[in-house]
Design a protein around this motif. Structure first.
Motif, PDB file in Angstrom:
ATOM      1  N   ASP A   1      25.419  31.337   0.527  1.00  0.00           N
ATOM      2  CA  ASP A   1      24.448  32.404   0.278  1.00  0.00           C
ATOM      3  C   ASP A   1      23.645  32.737   1.539  1.00  0.00           C
ATOM      4  N   LEU A   2      24.306  33.415   2.476  1.00  0.00           N
ATOM      5  CA  LEU A   2      23.665  33.804   3.732  1.00  0.00           C
ATOM      6  C   LEU A   2      24.048  35.235   4.081  1.00  0.00           C
ATOM      7  N   GLU A   3      23.085  35.989   4.603  1.00  0.00           N
ATOM      8  CA  GLU A   3      23.344  37.362   5.040  1.00  0.00           C
ATOM      9  C   GLU A   3      23.638  37.354   6.537  1.00  0.00           C
ATOM     10  N   MET A   4      24.862  37.682   6.917  1.00  0.00           N
ATOM     11  CA  MET A   4      25.246  37.744   8.326  1.00  0.00           C
ATOM     12  C   MET A   4      26.162  38.945   8.525  1.00  0.00           C
ATOM     13  N   GLY A   5      26.327  39.361   9.793  1.00  0.00           N
ATOM     14  CA  GLY A   5      27.240  40.446  10.120  1.00  0.00           C
ATOM     15  C   GLY A   5      28.582  39.899  10.560  1.00  0.00           C
ATOM     16  N   ASP A   6      28.943  40.144  11.825  1.00  0.00           N
ATOM     17  CA  ASP A   6      30.228  39.669  12.334  1.00  0.00           C
ATOM     18  C   ASP A   6      30.219  38.183  12.661  1.00  0.00           C
ATOM     19  N   TYR A   7      29.027  37.651  12.998  1.00  0.00           N
ATOM     20  CA  TYR A   7      28.927  36.267  13.454  1.00  0.00           C
ATOM     21  C   TYR A   7      27.928  35.475  12.616  1.00  0.00           C
ATOM     22  N   LEU A   8      28.111  34.157  12.618  1.00  0.00           N
ATOM     23  CA  LEU A   8      27.091  33.273  12.056  1.00  0.00           C
ATOM     24  C   LEU A   8      26.088  32.976  13.164  1.00  0.00           C
ATOM     25  N   LYS A   9      24.825  33.271  12.917  1.00  0.00           N
ATOM     26  CA  LYS A   9      23.775  32.976  13.898  1.00  0.00           C
ATOM     27  C   LYS A   9      22.620  32.310  13.154  1.00  0.00           C
ATOM     28  N   LEU A  10      22.614  30.988  13.160  1.00  0.00           N
ATOM     29  CA  LEU A  10      21.556  30.225  12.487  1.00  0.00           C
ATOM     30  C   LEU A  10      20.426  29.941  13.461  1.00  0.00           C
ATOM     31  N   MET A  11      19.186  30.149  13.011  1.00  0.00           N
ATOM     32  CA  MET A  11      18.019  29.940  13.870  1.00  0.00           C
ATOM     33  C   MET A  11      16.994  29.083  13.127  1.00  0.00           C
ATOM     34  N   PRO A  12      16.362  28.139  13.820  1.00  0.00           N
ATOM     35  CA  PRO A  12      15.414  27.247  13.140  1.00  0.00           C
ATOM     36  C   PRO A  12      14.241  27.964  12.501  1.00  0.00           C
ATOM     37  N   HIS A  13      13.773  29.064  13.091  1.00  0.00           N
ATOM     38  CA  HIS A  13      12.606  29.759  12.524  1.00  0.00           C
ATOM     39  C   HIS A  13      12.978  30.632  11.328  1.00  0.00           C
ATOM     40  N   LEU A  14      14.275  30.885  11.143  1.00  0.00           N
ATOM     41  CA  LEU A  14      14.730  31.708  10.016  1.00  0.00           C
ATOM     42  C   LEU A  14      15.444  30.895   8.936  1.00  0.00           C
ATOM     43  N   HIS A  15      16.178  29.862   9.344  1.00  0.00           N
ATOM     44  CA  HIS A  15      17.045  29.142   8.406  1.00  0.00           C
ATOM     45  C   HIS A  15      16.731  27.658   8.282  1.00  0.00           C
ATOM     46  N   GLN A  16      15.756  27.171   9.061  1.00  0.00           N
ATOM     47  CA  GLN A  16      15.342  25.746   9.018  1.00  0.00           C
ATOM     48  C   GLN A  16      16.501  24.800   9.341  1.00  0.00           C
ATOM     49  N   THR A  17      17.435  25.268  10.171  1.00  0.00           N
ATOM     50  CA  THR A  17      18.510  24.427  10.687  1.00  0.00           C
ATOM     51  C   THR A  17      18.372  24.404  12.203  1.00  0.00           C
ATOM     52  N   ASP A  18      19.229  23.625  12.870  1.00  0.00           N
ATOM     53  CA  ASP A  18      19.326  23.764  14.316  1.00  0.00           C
ATOM     54  C   ASP A  18      19.884  25.144  14.618  1.00  0.00           C
ATOM     55  N   GLY A  19      19.800  25.557  15.870  1.00  0.00           N
ATOM     56  CA  GLY A  19      20.372  26.841  16.273  1.00  0.00           C
ATOM     57  C   GLY A  19      21.881  26.701  16.426  1.00  0.00           C
ATOM     58  N   PHE A  20      22.640  27.486  15.655  1.00  0.00           N
ATOM     59  CA  PHE A  20      24.103  27.423  15.713  1.00  0.00           C
ATOM     60  C   PHE A  20      24.681  28.831  15.760  1.00  0.00           C
ATOM     61  N   PHE A  21      25.849  28.925  16.391  1.00  0.00           N
ATOM     62  CA  PHE A  21      26.608  30.178  16.425  1.00  0.00           C
ATOM     63  C   PHE A  21      28.035  29.869  16.014  1.00  0.00           C
ATOM     64  N   ALA A  22      28.670  30.797  15.309  1.00  0.00           N
ATOM     65  CA  ALA A  22      30.095  30.642  15.001  1.00  0.00           C
ATOM     66  C   ALA A  22      30.755  32.002  14.842  1.00  0.00           C
ATOM     67  N   ALA A  23      32.018  32.060  15.262  1.00  0.00           N
ATOM     68  CA  ALA A  23      32.859  33.242  15.059  1.00  0.00           C
ATOM     69  C   ALA A  23      34.187  32.764  14.482  1.00  0.00           C
ATOM     70  N   VAL A  24      34.720  33.508  13.536  1.00  0.00           N
ATOM     71  CA  VAL A  24      36.008  33.164  12.928  1.00  0.00           C
ATOM     72  C   VAL A  24      37.053  34.174  13.394  1.00  0.00           C
ATOM     73  N   LEU A  25      38.135  33.656  13.960  1.00  0.00           N
ATOM     74  CA  LEU A  25      39.221  34.489  14.472  1.00  0.00           C
ATOM     75  C   LEU A  25      40.510  34.126  13.749  1.00  0.00           C
TER      76      LEU A  25
END
Length: 423
Positions: free
Chosen positions: A391-415
């Motif tokens: 249950d997350l709203e994202m566009g082309d990429y996963l961009k997790l940020m501590p101030h928005l998602h209370q996780t570490d900062g993470f990035f992911a792309a699926v190819l």
């Protein structure tokens, strides 16, 4: 409770070594404690908390330390100890030092210059401001500078539900809450020692940030597939992937560091997984990899990166990284992703991930890869998240940020590797 006067000297000594930034702070602390075994657990805890507090607030504390008299390293140590344990707990201070500490600790930091409040190196603060504006940049900086909670992953192979684990932890007594995005995640606000808990020793729970759990889930590994964790490290995501595969198929854990992979072995033994095959490789083009070209269903590339998304846990990273180092990492990230792509079969999935929040390590690497590899297509992250019921709203990429998602900062792309066109 009053602290022994010698604690100031110990804190000052280890701080001096850490501020040389020749290696990770946790390793320097571990070595210091090994060399000073007379320090009790409480004393070690206070020193560690002081050091990490100083690293998080280094800009502000350095500015404060310049306002007093005497050796600046001692003043920094005093600030760290006062912040961690309170001024009243400190012994052996002069009257002047006590007065100075009281004045400094009462300063309203909200009135300090915003760049100083960020407690970030200038180059990184300027990047954040350019990307999101000063107001949000400060909110992000403050989230990165706050200590992280303890996140756990419930090992689904062991048969316990998340609710059952919460009830078992409560008997310890440890209060755990479900994480909002990972269906197997638990969050503990305090940081109790869990190594001696039966749940940990039998592999029912593993320490893993919620963001890291989600990265493993994006791979979408299924029963019976051939999968690789290309930069496995100590294997947190490897274990999560193995559980997703229900302990079937074949899961390769590649890494160039035998030492890192050695840390996976006890975790693997606890986990109950038998489908994981750790493999030490010399480099990303090792012959062991070439033999698997075009054979794998899924490949995760958790690429070596700046680690700037993990500052909640590793605050020294921001002071050890610089633009030259990041440019060098970009070359490595490009080469690793290019090599890992060769393993993916037609219709297979390649996931590129980092624990960085910088575009040059994330979107820029993926865009360059797609331009150089027309046989791969970016799968929108919104589609992958829906497919995995996250249950997350994202566009082309996963961009997790501590101030928005209370996780570490993470990035992911699926190819995805394109299937050949049928004539």
């Amino acid at each position: 409770m009053r602290l022994p006067p010698a604690l100031v000297g110990h804190t000052e000594e280890v701080l001096r070594e850490i501020l040389r930034f020749t290696g990770p702070a946790d390793m320097v602390l571990s070595r210091y404690f090994r060399d000073h075994q007379r320090l009790g657990s409480r004393e070690r805890g206070v020193i560690a908390e002081s050091i990490y507090g100083l690293l998080r607030n280094k800009s502000v504390f350095t500015s404060f330390s310049e306002s007093g008299s005497g050796a600046s390293m001692r003043r920094l140590a005093l600030l760290g100890l006062a912040d961690a344990a309170g001024i009243d707990s400190l012994c052996g201070l002069t009257e002047e030092e006590t007065g100075w500490l009281q004045r400094v600790m009462e300063i309203d930091r909200a009135h300090l210059p915003v760049s100083l409040q960020s407690n970030l190196p200038t180059w990184l603060w300027e990047k954040f401001v350019e990307k999101m504006g000063e107001t949000e940049a400060l909110v992000l900086a403050q989230a990165l500078n706050a200590p992280a909670p303890l996140d756990l992953r419930v090992n689904s192979i062991k048969g316990s539900s998340r609710e059952e684990v919460i009830a078992s932890l409560a008997l310890a007594p440890i209060v755990a809450e479900p994480t909002p995005y990972s269906a197997l995640g638990l969050r503990i606000k305090k940081k109790p020692s869990i190594q001696n808990l039966p749940l940990f020793q039998d592999g029912t729970i593993e320490v893993q940030d919620e963001g890291s759990q989600l990265l493993a889930q994006l791979v979408g590994a299924k029963r019976g597939e051939m999968v690789a964790d290309f930069c496995a490290g100590a294997g947190g995501k490897t274990l999560a992937l193995g559980a997703s595969m229900r302990n079937t198929g074949r899961l390769y854990a590649f890494d160039i560091s035998e030492k890192r992979l050695a840390k996976l072995k006890p975790r693997l033994a606890r986990s109950g997984l038998s489908n994981v095959h750790p493999v030490v490789i010399a480099h990303e083009r090792d012959a062991k990899i070439k033999r698997l070209a075009g054979k794998l269903d899924r490949v995760l590339v958790d690429a070596p990166c700046s680690g700037l998304g993990t500052l909640r846990r590793n605050p020294d990273v921001k002071w050890r990284q610089n633009l030259v180092g990041i440019a060098e990492l970009n070359v490595k990230q490009t080469a690793i992703l290019d090599s890992a792509a060769r393993l993916v079969k037609s219709g297979g999935r390649l996931v590129y991930a980092t624990c960085s929040v910088l575009e040059e390590e994330n979107e820029a690497i993926v865009s360059a890869f797609i331009a150089a590899h027309p046989d791969f297509t970016l799968v929108p992250m919104s589609q992958v998240l829906a497919e995995q019921k996250i249950d997350l709203e994202m566009g082309d990429y996963l961009k997790l940020m501590p101030h928005l998602h209370q996780t570490d900062g993470f990035f992911a792309a699926v190819l995805e590797r394109n299937k050949p066109q049928v004539a």
